[in-house]
Design a protein around this motif. Sequence first.
Motif, PDB file in Angstrom:
ATOM      1  N   SER A 170       0.844  -1.194   0.000  1.00 44.06           N
ATOM      2  CA  SER A 170       0.000   0.000   0.000  1.00 44.06           C
ATOM      3  C   SER A 170       0.881   1.246   0.000  1.00 44.06           C
ATOM      4  CB  SER A 170      -0.908   0.019   1.225  1.00 44.06           C
ATOM      5  OG  SER A 170      -1.687  -1.159   1.304  1.00 44.06           O
ATOM      6  N   SER A 171       0.417   2.286  -0.662  1.00 42.17           N
ATOM      7  CA  SER A 171       1.134   3.562  -0.600  1.00 42.17           C
ATOM      8  C   SER A 171       0.800   4.260   0.712  1.00 42.17           C
ATOM      9  CB  SER A 171       0.740   4.455  -1.781  1.00 42.17           C
ATOM     10  OG  SER A 171      -0.623   4.839  -1.667  1.00 42.17           O
ATOM     11  N   ASP A 172       1.508   5.354   1.003  1.00 44.48           N
ATOM     12  CA  ASP A 172       1.268   6.064   2.261  1.00 44.48           C
ATOM     13  C   ASP A 172      -0.186   6.488   2.407  1.00 44.48           C
ATOM     14  OD1 ASP A 172       3.883   5.799   2.975  1.00 44.48           O
ATOM     15  OD2 ASP A 172       4.491   7.811   2.378  1.00 44.48           O
ATOM     16  N   SER A 173      -0.797   6.911   1.300  1.00 42.67           N
ATOM     17  CA  SER A 173      -2.136   7.502   1.369  1.00 42.67           C
ATOM     18  C   SER A 173      -3.261   6.523   1.057  1.00 42.67           C
ATOM     19  CB  SER A 173      -2.221   8.683   0.407  1.00 42.67           C
ATOM     20  OG  SER A 173      -1.928   8.262  -0.922  1.00 42.67           O
ATOM     21  N   THR A 174      -2.965   5.247   0.851  1.00 44.07           N
ATOM     22  CA  THR A 174      -4.024   4.275   0.583  1.00 44.07           C
ATOM     23  C   THR A 174      -5.024   4.240   1.743  1.00 44.07           C
ATOM     24  OG1 THR A 174      -2.564   2.889  -0.768  1.00 44.07           O
ATOM     25  CG2 THR A 174      -4.531   1.852   0.134  1.00 44.07           C
ATOM     26  N   SER A 175      -6.297   4.444   1.429  1.00 36.62           N
ATOM     27  CA  SER A 175      -7.393   4.453   2.420  1.00 36.62           C
ATOM     28  C   SER A 175      -7.314   5.628   3.377  1.00 36.62           C
ATOM     29  CB  SER A 175      -7.417   3.151   3.237  1.00 36.62           C
ATOM     30  OG  SER A 175      -7.544   2.022   2.398  1.00 36.62           O
ATOM     31  N   ALA A 176      -6.434   6.595   3.127  1.00 37.69           N
ATOM     32  CA  ALA A 176      -6.264   7.712   4.061  1.00 37.69           C
ATOM     33  C   ALA A 176      -7.531   8.548   4.222  1.00 37.69           C
ATOM     34  CB  ALA A 176      -5.093   8.583   3.629  1.00 37.69           C
ATOM     35  N   PRO A 177      -8.249   8.914   3.142  1.00 43.97           N
ATOM     36  CA  PRO A 177      -9.462   9.723   3.350  1.00 43.97           C
ATOM     37  C   PRO A 177     -10.489   9.056   4.260  1.00 43.97           C
ATOM     38  CG  PRO A 177      -8.799   9.802   1.053  1.00 43.97           C
ATOM     39  CD  PRO A 177      -7.949   8.751   1.707  1.00 43.97           C
ATOM     40  N   VAL A 178     -10.737   7.757   4.056  1.00 43.94           N
ATOM     41  CA  VAL A 178     -11.691   7.041   4.911  1.00 43.94           C
ATOM     42  C   VAL A 178     -11.151   6.949   6.336  1.00 43.94           C
ATOM     43  CG1 VAL A 178     -12.847   4.837   5.302  1.00 43.94           C
ATOM     44  CG2 VAL A 178     -12.624   5.731   2.978  1.00 43.94           C
ATOM     45  N   PHE A 179      -9.872   6.681   6.468  1.00 47.84           N
ATOM     46  CA  PHE A 179      -9.244   6.584   7.793  1.00 47.84           C
ATOM     47  C   PHE A 179      -9.361   7.913   8.539  1.00 47.84           C
ATOM     48  CE2 PHE A 179      -5.439   6.886  10.522  1.00 47.84           C
ATOM     49  CZ  PHE A 179      -5.596   5.751  11.288  1.00 47.84           C
ATOM     50  N   ILE A 180      -9.142   9.021   7.836  1.00 44.31           N
ATOM     51  CA  ILE A 180      -9.248  10.341   8.462  1.00 44.31           C
ATOM     52  C   ILE A 180     -10.681  10.603   8.916  1.00 44.31           C
ATOM     53  CG2 ILE A 180      -9.155  12.821   7.955  1.00 44.31           C
ATOM     54  CD1 ILE A 180      -6.686  12.210   6.216  1.00 44.31           C
ATOM     55  N   LYS A 181     -11.639  10.251   8.068  1.00 49.67           N
ATOM     56  CA  LYS A 181     -13.042  10.439   8.433  1.00 49.67           C
ATOM     57  C   LYS A 181     -13.389   9.651   9.688  1.00 49.67           C
ATOM     58  CE  LYS A 181     -17.742   9.904   6.617  1.00 49.67           C
ATOM     59  NZ  LYS A 181     -18.566   9.482   5.456  1.00 49.67           N
ATOM     60  N   GLU A 182     -12.925   8.410   9.788  1.00 50.85           N
ATOM     61  CA  GLU A 182     -13.197   7.593  10.972  1.00 50.85           C
ATOM     62  C   GLU A 182     -12.504   8.165  12.205  1.00 50.85           C
ATOM     63  OE1 GLU A 182     -11.983   3.666  10.003  1.00 50.85           O
ATOM     64  OE2 GLU A 182     -13.668   3.274   8.657  1.00 50.85           O
ATOM     65  N   THR A 183     -11.278   8.656  12.021  1.00 50.04           N
ATOM     66  CA  THR A 183     -10.543   9.230  13.152  1.00 50.04           C
ATOM     67  C   THR A 183     -11.257  10.456  13.695  1.00 50.04           C
ATOM     68  OG1 THR A 183      -8.422   8.443  12.272  1.00 50.04           O
ATOM     69  CG2 THR A 183      -8.353  10.243  13.870  1.00 50.04           C
ATOM     70  N   ILE A 184     -11.692  11.349  12.807  1.00 50.07           N
ATOM     71  CA  ILE A 184     -12.382  12.558  13.248  1.00 50.07           C
ATOM     72  C   ILE A 184     -13.696  12.192  13.924  1.00 50.07           C
ATOM     73  CG2 ILE A 184     -13.375  14.735  12.486  1.00 50.07           C
ATOM     74  CD1 ILE A 184     -10.252  14.410  12.350  1.00 50.07           C
ATOM     75  N   SER A 185     -14.388  11.178  13.400  1.00 51.98           N
ATOM     76  CA  SER A 185     -15.649  10.756  14.000  1.00 51.98           C
ATOM     77  C   SER A 185     -15.447  10.280  15.435  1.00 51.98           C
ATOM     78  CB  SER A 185     -16.278   9.638  13.150  1.00 51.98           C
ATOM     79  OG  SER A 185     -17.428   9.108  13.783  1.00 51.98           O
ATOM     80  N   ARG A 186     -14.410   9.505  15.675  1.00 52.87           N
ATOM     81  CA  ARG A 186     -14.201   9.006  17.034  1.00 52.87           C
ATOM     82  C   ARG A 186     -13.698  10.107  17.965  1.00 52.87           C
ATOM     83  NH1 ARG A 186     -10.468   4.044  17.420  1.00 52.87           N
ATOM     84  NH2 ARG A 186     -11.942   3.305  15.852  1.00 52.87           N
ATOM     85  N   LEU A 187     -12.965  11.103  17.434  1.00 54.67           N
ATOM     86  CA  LEU A 187     -12.567  12.238  18.271  1.00 54.67           C
ATOM     87  C   LEU A 187     -13.783  13.064  18.673  1.00 54.67           C
ATOM     88  CD1 LEU A 187      -9.313  13.473  16.446  1.00 54.67           C
ATOM     89  CD2 LEU A 187      -9.467  12.143  18.557  1.00 54.67           C
ATOM     90  N   ARG A 188     -14.693  13.270  17.710  1.00 58.04           N
ATOM     91  CA  ARG A 188     -15.915  14.017  18.028  1.00 58.04           C
ATOM     92  C   ARG A 188     -16.758  13.271  19.053  1.00 58.04           C
ATOM     93  NH1 ARG A 188     -14.828  19.110  16.412  1.00 58.04           N
ATOM     94  NH2 ARG A 188     -14.592  19.337  14.151  1.00 58.04           N
ATOM     95  N   SER A 189     -16.910  11.973  18.861  1.00 54.02           N
ATOM     96  CA  SER A 189     -17.740  11.200  19.795  1.00 54.02           C
ATOM     97  C   SER A 189     -17.101  11.107  21.178  1.00 54.02           C
ATOM     98  CB  SER A 189     -17.985   9.788  19.239  1.00 54.02           C
ATOM     99  OG  SER A 189     -16.772   9.063  19.148  1.00 54.02           O
ATOM    100  N   ALA A 190     -15.775  11.302  21.243  1.00 56.38           N
ATOM    101  CA  ALA A 190     -15.094  11.280  22.540  1.00 56.38           C
ATOM    102  C   ALA A 190     -15.181  12.619  23.262  1.00 56.38           C
ATOM    103  CB  ALA A 190     -13.626  10.893  22.352  1.00 56.38           C
ATOM    104  N   GLY A 191     -15.706  13.653  22.567  1.00 52.09           N
ATOM    105  CA  GLY A 191     -15.892  14.937  23.239  1.00 52.09           C
ATOM    106  C   GLY A 191     -15.114  16.094  22.670  1.00 52.09           C
ATOM    107  N   ALA A 192     -14.488  15.919  21.505  1.00 48.94           N
ATOM    108  CA  ALA A 192     -13.727  17.016  20.888  1.00 48.94           C
ATOM    109  C   ALA A 192     -14.699  17.966  20.200  1.00 48.94           C
ATOM    110  CB  ALA A 192     -12.712  16.461  19.883  1.00 48.94           C
TER     111      ALA A 192
END
Length: 464
Positions: free
Chosen positions: A194-216
Amino acid sequence: MTKSCTLDRIRVTADDENGVSDAGLLIAATLGDRLGLGPLLREHLTVPGSAGANPDRKCLTLIHSLLAGGDCIEDVNALRAGSTGAVLGHKVAASSTVGTFLRSFGFGHARQLDAVTRRLLARAVTAGAHPGFSESVTVDIDSTLCETYGLKKDGARGVMRTGLRGYHPLLAVIAGTPDIAGVVAHARMRRGRSSDSTSAPVFIKETISRLRSAGAAGEIVLRADSGFYLSDVVTACRNNDVRFSITARMIGSAVKDKIAAIAESEWTPIDYFLPGAGVAEFTFIPFASGPRGKLLAERGEIHPVRLIVRRTPLTDAQAINRGQDPDQPALFPIYDYHPMITDRTGEIVEIEADHRRHAEVELTIRDLKHDMAMNHFPTKSFGGNAAWLILNTIAHNLTRWATRLGLATAPVMTKKIRRRIYNVTGRLVRTGRRLVLRLPRRWPWAALITAAIERLRALPAASG
């Protein structure tokens, strides 16, 4: 050779059932209990067949083995000696049982562990492990190469760009708070090619979602290197209301020509280990060239951003590599340029310095690889190795949270916590219908351990 009469007089027996190796794991086990880690594992993991029975006990066995310094499945047997299981709060599974369990994982089951880490982060924030989390959060996205050997590991048979075989996981690491830096917010296993950015957009979306749900609830800033300099990554940040600073690539003449046109008076000096370093900025529209740029323009996904560039004089090694004599200054100064794009507001010097701190993500990766066990993926199964990755991040995070909530000290390397806290030996005795864990009287960090246990026991039990 001189015979040591003193050592020869020591009689060695193996008959103590109350000895506790790695007694300091009581701290991590107590924190896991307060955060409800065991019930979360039981709730979310549904590995099929008899191998999936008691998933909490098997996962906790692996997590505690990793914390104790184990780097392979066989090492879990060290926790089965003496009375160590009594300070862990669960029966320790055998290595054969744990191995069968991991090999039964598919990638979907590893994703179930993702749900566990998502809720665990939210509970740690509620417990106070991340002060200021609701106001602002900085998260670093990066990938790393994990070498494997042989041709039997699924997903790691292909040769990577380095000429090696292995895996290429993605990591999202929370930064920006010195007292709790280095917590892994999200991790995703990927195949080695995989390249560095493979699946990065989806991964970023999931990361932001869990930060928001944690209270960010406040500003979230995402930092990344040039491997993530893609329009899809920038679009993912914009769609999720996230500020970004991403290292730009020096591709084509668009960036190079604009940097060359910067007047000397526009460079602002910065505090840097090389004298003469400075920063400048100009407005730039990235990803606008070529057919791809035309398509993005039609979609309305092209926006102007700030392009901040840092220039640094060449070091002696760089000068030698370029065929120059470092003892004889060049007629005109020669610089290296390091551009980045951002949509953040604020002073250019502060933003550039903050983006440079993205490099600290490598400290977390180093800790996961060399102080935990992310350098060794033990099964042939891709799903099993994906689960191994996530269990490593859970163990790593427990140490970071225990350091903040229990030990009340600044974050240090896991190796130091393991040597001082986790690996201390003790003896379990019964008195007055109570179990007492007796630590060495002269252990330098005994008071720190007892104080940490009291703080963690005072935390309210997690709910929801």
